[in-house]
Design a protein around this motif. Structure first.
Motif, PDB file in Angstrom:
ATOM      1  N   THR A   1       0.845  -1.201   0.000  1.00 42.89           N
ATOM      2  CA  THR A   1       0.000   0.000   0.000  1.00 42.89           C
ATOM      3  C   THR A   1       0.876   1.245   0.000  1.00 42.89           C
ATOM      4  OG1 THR A   1      -1.793  -1.145   1.136  1.00 42.89           O
ATOM      5  CG2 THR A   1      -1.779   1.260   1.279  1.00 42.89           C
TER       6      THR A   1
ATOM      7  N   THR B   1       1.204   3.943  -3.021  1.00 48.01           N
ATOM      8  CA  THR B   1       0.909   5.329  -2.645  1.00 48.01           C
ATOM      9  C   THR B   1       2.090   6.232  -2.980  1.00 48.01           C
ATOM     10  OG1 THR B   1      -0.561   4.567  -0.887  1.00 48.01           O
ATOM     11  CG2 THR B   1       0.227   6.842  -0.740  1.00 48.01           C
TER      12      THR B   1
ATOM     13  N   LEU C   1      -5.684  -2.853  -1.256  1.00 48.96           N
ATOM     14  CA  LEU C   1      -6.524  -2.543  -0.094  1.00 48.96           C
ATOM     15  C   LEU C   1      -7.627  -3.586   0.088  1.00 48.96           C
ATOM     16  CD1 LEU C   1      -6.725   1.346  -0.366  1.00 48.96           C
ATOM     17  CD2 LEU C   1      -5.479  -0.013   1.345  1.00 48.96           C
ATOM     18  N   ILE C   2      -8.170  -4.090  -1.014  1.00 48.49           N
ATOM     19  CA  ILE C   2      -9.158  -5.174  -0.924  1.00 48.49           C
ATOM     20  C   ILE C   2      -8.502  -6.424  -0.344  1.00 48.49           C
ATOM     21  CG2 ILE C   2     -10.558  -6.778  -2.299  1.00 48.49           C
ATOM     22  CD1 ILE C   2     -11.162  -4.345  -4.164  1.00 48.49           C
TER      23      ILE C   2
ATOM     24  N   ASN D   1      -7.994  -5.898   3.407  1.00 48.84           N
ATOM     25  CA  ASN D   1      -9.271  -6.035   4.113  1.00 48.84           C
ATOM     26  C   ASN D   1      -9.731  -7.487   4.152  1.00 48.84           C
ATOM     27  OD1 ASN D   1      -9.985  -3.421   5.076  1.00 48.84           O
ATOM     28  ND2 ASN D   1     -10.195  -2.798   2.951  1.00 48.84           N
TER      29      ASN D   1
ATOM     30  N   PHE E   1      -3.577   3.420  -9.372  1.00 44.37           N
ATOM     31  CA  PHE E   1      -4.796   3.560  -8.575  1.00 44.37           C
ATOM     32  C   PHE E   1      -5.542   2.225  -8.512  1.00 44.37           C
ATOM     33  CE2 PHE E   1      -4.711   8.312  -8.936  1.00 44.37           C
ATOM     34  CZ  PHE E   1      -4.804   8.567  -7.575  1.00 44.37           C
ATOM     35  N   VAL E   2      -5.600   1.515  -9.628  1.00 38.70           N
ATOM     36  CA  VAL E   2      -6.236   0.194  -9.632  1.00 38.70           C
ATOM     37  C   VAL E   2      -5.461  -0.754  -8.712  1.00 38.70           C
ATOM     38  CG1 VAL E   2      -6.762  -1.824 -11.061  1.00 38.70           C
ATOM     39  CG2 VAL E   2      -7.303   0.464 -11.904  1.00 38.70           C
ATOM     40  N   SER E   3      -4.135  -0.743  -8.813  1.00 39.10           N
ATOM     41  CA  SER E   3      -3.300  -1.597  -7.960  1.00 39.10           C
ATOM     42  C   SER E   3      -3.523  -1.288  -6.485  1.00 39.10           C
ATOM     43  CB  SER E   3      -1.823  -1.398  -8.283  1.00 39.10           C
ATOM     44  OG  SER E   3      -1.538  -1.855  -9.565  1.00 39.10           O
ATOM     45  N   LEU E   4      -3.549  -0.018  -6.159  1.00 33.50           N
ATOM     46  CA  LEU E   4      -3.766   0.381  -4.770  1.00 33.50           C
ATOM     47  C   LEU E   4      -5.125  -0.123  -4.282  1.00 33.50           C
ATOM     48  CD1 LEU E   4      -2.831   1.900  -2.261  1.00 33.50           C
ATOM     49  CD2 LEU E   4      -3.795   3.983  -3.267  1.00 33.50           C
ATOM     50  N   GLY E   5      -6.142   0.019  -5.096  1.00 31.02           N
ATOM     51  CA  GLY E   5      -7.469  -0.484  -4.722  1.00 31.02           C
ATOM     52  C   GLY E   5      -7.485  -1.983  -4.498  1.00 31.02           C
ATOM     53  N   ILE E   6      -6.828  -2.720  -5.364  1.00 31.24           N
ATOM     54  CA  ILE E   6      -6.775  -4.183  -5.226  1.00 31.24           C
ATOM     55  C   ILE E   6      -6.007  -4.587  -3.973  1.00 31.24           C
ATOM     56  CG2 ILE E   6      -5.835  -6.288  -6.272  1.00 31.24           C
ATOM     57  CD1 ILE E   6      -6.567  -5.002  -9.021  1.00 31.24           C
TER      58      ILE E   6
END
Length: 139
Positions: free
Chosen positions: A22, A26, A66-67, A70, A59-64
């Motif tokens: 992350t 970032t 973070l998923i 979680n 941005f897509v990588s960061l979202g994945i």
């Protein structure tokens, strides 16, 4: 496998790795947005041509990522969403397969920078396997 690494250890290490990833993504996004630095030749196999393309993919990588983080936290119970436990188990099996394939891709990568991530993705594949094989706890 359960004797080699505990469920708790697998959770902690994977959470740390996903947290570090992350920060990595970032940092790339901040570098592009604030400093106009886009290392397109080092990331994504050198397939990106512009900083805008790289930014979208980051941005897509960061979202994945973070998923993924979680998912690990839900699976362990730090985020209490019992209705998602079965889904997280399935998702961890999928992640294990994807990280294993990504390890192969990193080994075959042209840049040393990407080859560096092969051990990281292999460790994540093993950790996701360990988390996936843990039986669901009865509520």
């Amino acid at each position: 496998m359960k004797k080699l690494i505990s469920f708790r250890q697998a959770t902690m290490v994977s959470a740390i790795l996903f947290g570090a990833l992350t920060l990595f993504h970032t940092a790339i996004i901040i570098g592009i947005l604030l400093f106009d630095y886009a290392p397109v030749e080092f990331l994504w196999g050198g397939q990106m041509n512009t900083s805008d393309e790289l930014l979208r993919f980051e941005f897509v990588s960061l979202g994945i990522i973070l998923i993924c983080l979680n998912t690990v936290l839900i699976r362990y119970g730090w985020i209490h969403l019992p209705g998602l436990l079965k889904i997280t188990r399935i998702f961890l099996w999928v992640l294990m397969a994807l990280f294993f394939l990504n390890t192969l891709g990193n080994i075959l990568a042209e840049t040393v920078f990407e080859k560096f991530f092969a051990p990281v993705t292999l460790v994540l594949a093993v950790l996701c396997l360990r988390l996936a094989i843990e039986p669901l706890k009865k509520a």
